[in-house]
Design a protein around this motif. Structure first.
Motif, mmCIF file in Angstrom:
data_model
loop_
_atom_site.group_PDB
_atom_site.id
_atom_site.type_symbol
_atom_site.label_atom_id
_atom_site.label_comp_id
_atom_site.label_asym_id
_atom_site.label_seq_id
_atom_site.Cartn_x
_atom_site.Cartn_y
_atom_site.Cartn_z
ATOM 1 N N SER A 346 6.111 -5.794 -5.658
ATOM 2 C CA SER A 346 6.465 -5.065 -5.081
ATOM 3 C C SER A 346 6.867 -5.641 -3.321
ATOM 4 O O SER A 346 7.604 -4.983 -2.725
ATOM 5 N N TYR A 350 8.860 -3.583 -1.368
ATOM 6 C CA TYR A 350 8.541 -3.602 -0.046
ATOM 7 C C TYR A 350 9.447 -3.756 1.387
ATOM 8 O O TYR A 350 8.581 -3.714 2.373
ATOM 9 N N SER A 710 -1.952 -9.180 -4.898
ATOM 10 C CA SER A 710 -1.513 -8.553 -4.102
ATOM 11 C C SER A 710 -2.498 -7.884 -3.510
ATOM 12 O O SER A 710 -3.236 -6.792 -4.174
ATOM 13 N N LEU A 712 -0.456 -5.249 -1.867
ATOM 14 C CA LEU A 712 0.662 -4.083 -2.134
ATOM 15 C C LEU A 712 0.143 -3.202 -3.371
ATOM 16 O O LEU A 712 0.522 -3.701 -4.140
#
Length: 735
Positions: A346, A350, A710, A712
């Motif tokens: 991620s 990201y 996380s 995300l």
């Protein structure tokens, strides 16, 4: 007006102020308060540059309005960025003589009044060449300034008159004599001050020299420990809360915001006044800028293409793994590895999201720009530090593989033979002098020994793949970072000690049932019964048969409880040790993820970017030398020595207070502490309570801290859209 604070930029080039006798227009903000006034000077531009850059008054006012619109909305609501007034540097000899003559006549009149009057009447001495009350009335009636030096050239004088008529105007004087002896910073002296088309007399003037905040170097902040921001640990009465709702006497929030935006205001004004630069210099700068943009363009394309290829591989790997039938089983067994690999993927996907920042505040407010830069750099700095530590770990594992394999085999042999088998045999005898139930001890001991033997055989078969496992950990650390092999190692430890966990769970089941049975029989003898609906003990009349059965069960269960307790304590100690080791590794992973490496590096290199409050350092009056002081001393020598009232009257002349604006700075603990507190707050204490409660009651004990995962979500966008996203991110990253 009682007090006036002048916030003067200390880093204005000295050559600009000492080259020739010139007049400058001041730009900044004016904050009127009850009984006080704050004048924040952001920039000053010479009169000639403005006349050369702007053809008429309308374009000049339009430029000022456009600069004000770029400021934050909060600052625009408090005060507008506008023309504050003018400042005269190196005054002509005629103006200086005029001002000195007026001061001399004013002081002489006061001396004569003191000689012929019995009572000393209050009088004031104007600062920076201002006139007495009679001269002021006369000048106001004529509609003119006291001196001709206040007349500006061109359309600026018209602009000045319009500003004075509808608003405020400030006039300063800066002379070489009015400078600090310790350095070359010039001190402005207030000459005139108009508020709402009326001239205002200032009793106390405070000049504050500040370093202009620059992006990447420093900014100002009141800090979280401001007096009116502190929170009390106890509940306060309503009348205290109502008092705190009132704004403080000195509200520094808008002033600090103006100081942080002063550099942007200076740059905007300087850019508008340098449009008529030389053509050769402009052409050279344009060529250099074009070459830099071309290089950055190709670098952005390459970086976006590489990131898109990595994005394709990650998406393909996840899609292939989702089609495996044992996907959910592997996710449960290797939950730590799965969570950290998901976090790392991620972060890689990201990174263009974190680098994008379209907010205008990041270009105007230096404080916001610094915080936004730390947020931008936090992701890639975390990845780089993790990869660096993973490379070191992977290299150490590859270079010392044989030694590590021998250590692991020796450790497994010691744990199996010296700890588990010897411990079970010891418990089957007379451990620590306790006389246990022989049949139950032998039964539990044989079950434990058989489980240990079976699991040891399985791990002996897996031992042939130990080198491959170590190589996998090493390459995962080199490719994915330090946290991934450590999380895999946690899952391997839990798999390798699964037999200890299962034995502890089995014996804890026997132990907890015995505890519950003894507790229930004890309530039976007391005539009490647990009410699960009301969660309390109620009285209850048991029958004779229930008492007889309870008596028959109570004795054997109570006598078998020590045997089960000894085995339970032994395996609980082993299981708790394994859990603590896994928790230490899990905590290390979480610390690596939550450490703000970018903030730490910036704190070491640029500590000025982490202010924690303002600090005013007053400068001694002996270090300030003015013409007014010289005039007072010279006239004092001509007065009569016996007149003490005259001496006191002459020395009423006040010198403005001069201070330097500095900042306190955060320590390293204050920088990284909030990040750790955000992750570990409210986790350690509940875990310790659950662990102690589970061990004492024989119930299930926690095996992980349950740290926040996380936030995300997985990214699902097209390849072209992701490439465009990376391309835009490289542009914002350069800005």
């Amino acid at each position: 007006m009682d007090r006036c604070r002048i916030w003067w930029p200390r880093q204005q080039h000295q050559s600009e102020l000492e080259s020739v006798s010139a007049r400058y227009l001041l730009f900044g903000w004016l904050f009127p308060h009850a009984g006080s006034l704050d004048i924040v000077v952001a920039a000053f531009v010479s009169e000639g540059e403005i006349l050369r850059s702007f053809p008429n008054l309308d374009t000049f006012q339009t430029a000022i309005l456009s600069s004000n619109k770029t400021m934050p909305t909060v600052l625009q609501e408090s005060a507008a960025f506008t023309i504050l007034g003018d400042c005269v540097v190196h005054l002509p000899r005629d103006f200086e003589g005029c001002c000195v003559k007026q001061k001399y006549h004013l002081l002489r009149a006061q001396v004569v009044q003191a000689e012929h009057a019995d009572t000393n009447q209050d009088s004031s001495i104007a600062l920076g060449g201002s006139l007495g009350s009679e001269d002021q009335d006369q000048s106001e009636n004529n509609g003119k300034w006291e001196c001709d030096c206040s007349v500006l050239d061109g359309f600026l004088d018209k602009c000045k008159k319009s500003v004075v008529k509808r608003g405020d105007w400030v006039h300063f004087c800066c002379k070489p004599e009015k400078s600090l002896k310790s350095n070359l910073n010039q001190i402005p002296v207030l000459h005139h001050l108009y508020l709402d088309d009326q001239k205002v007399e200032i009793n106390h003037c405070h000049v504050i020299l500040y370093d202009v905040p620059v992006a990447g170097r420093n900014h100002f902040s009141l800090g979280e420990d401001a007096p009116y921001r502190m929170k009390s640990p106890f509940k306060r009465p309503n009348w205290i809360n109502n008092l705190q709702k009132k704004r403080p006497f000195l509200d520094l929030d808008p002033i600090v915001l103006a100081l942080n935006c002063s550099n942007s205001a200076r740059l905007s004004v300087a850019w508008k006044t340098t449009n008529n630069s030389s053509a050769a210099h402009f052409l050279f700068a344009t060529v250099i800028d074009a070459l830099v943009q071309v290089a950055q363009h190709f670098t952005g394309i390459i970086l976006a293409s590489v990131s898109t290829i990595i994005y394709i591989f990650i998406q393909l790997f996840r899609k292939c793994l989702s089609h495996v039938s044992e996907h959910f089983i592997l996710q449960k067994v290797f939950r730590h590895s799965w969570k950290n690999m998901h976090l790392r993927c991620s972060q890689i996907l990201y990174w263009p999201i974190f680098l994008q920042d379209t907010s205008l505040s990041s270009y105007v407010n230096v404080e916001y720009a610094h915080k936004a830069a730390i947020q931008k750099h936090a992701l890639w700095s975390n990845i780089i530090m993790d990869l660096l530590m993973g490379f070191i770990l992977g290299a150490a594992l590859l270079l010392n593989m044989e030694t590590i394999c021998s250590w692991i085999f020796a450790l497994l042999h010691y744990m199996t033979d010296a700890v588990l088998r010897s411990g079970c045999v010891w418990l089957m005898g007379v451990p620590a002098g306790f006389k246990l139930n022989t049949e139950l001890a032998e039964l539990l001991g044989m079950i434990s020994l058989n489980a240990i033997q079976i699991y040891s055989t399985l791990w002996f078969m897996v031992g042939g793949f130990l080198r491959h496992i170590i190589q996998g950990l090493a390459f995962s650390g080199i490719i994915l970072g330090f946290t991934v092999p450590v999380s895999i190692f946690i899952d391997i430890i839990q798999l390798a000690t699964l037999h200890v966990t299962m034995l502890q769970w089995l014996i804890s089941l026997i132990y907890s049932r015995q505890i519950q049975t003894v507790t229930s029989l004890w309530r039976l003898f007391r005539g009490r019964k647990w009410n699960p609906l009301r969660q309390r003990l109620d009285s209850y009349d048991y029958t004779v048969e229930q008492h007889v059965v309870g008596s028959l069960l109570f004795t054997p269960v109570l006598l078998l409880l020590p045997t089960a307790s000894i085995f339970y304590i032994f395996f609980s100690i082993l299981s708790s040790t394994i859990i603590c080791l896994c928790i230490v590794l899990e905590t290390a992973i979480c610390i690596i993820h939550s450490t703000p490496y970018a903030a730490v590096i910036l704190w070491v290199t640029r500590r000025q970017r982490f202010p924690a409050g303002l600090m005013f350092l007053p400068m001694s009056s002996s270090s300030v030398s003015t013409d007014d002081d010289a005039l007072s001393v010279e006239y004092h020598s001509t007065s009569l020595s016996g007149e003490r009232k005259t001496d006191e009257l002459i020395h009423v002349h006040s010198v403005p207070l001069v201070s330097e604006l500095n900042c306190n700075y955060n320590t390293l603990g204050q920088v990284i502490g909030p990040h750790y507190q955000k992750v570990f707050n409210g986790i350690a204490l509940p875990f310790c309570k659950q662990l102690a409660h589970g061990i004492l009651r024989g119930t299930r004990i926690p095996t992980t801290l349950h740290l926040p995962s996380s936030p995300l979500p997985w990214m699902h966008i097209g390849i072209r859209e992701y490439w465009m996203l990376c391309r835009r991110a490289t542009k914002w990253g350069r800005n």
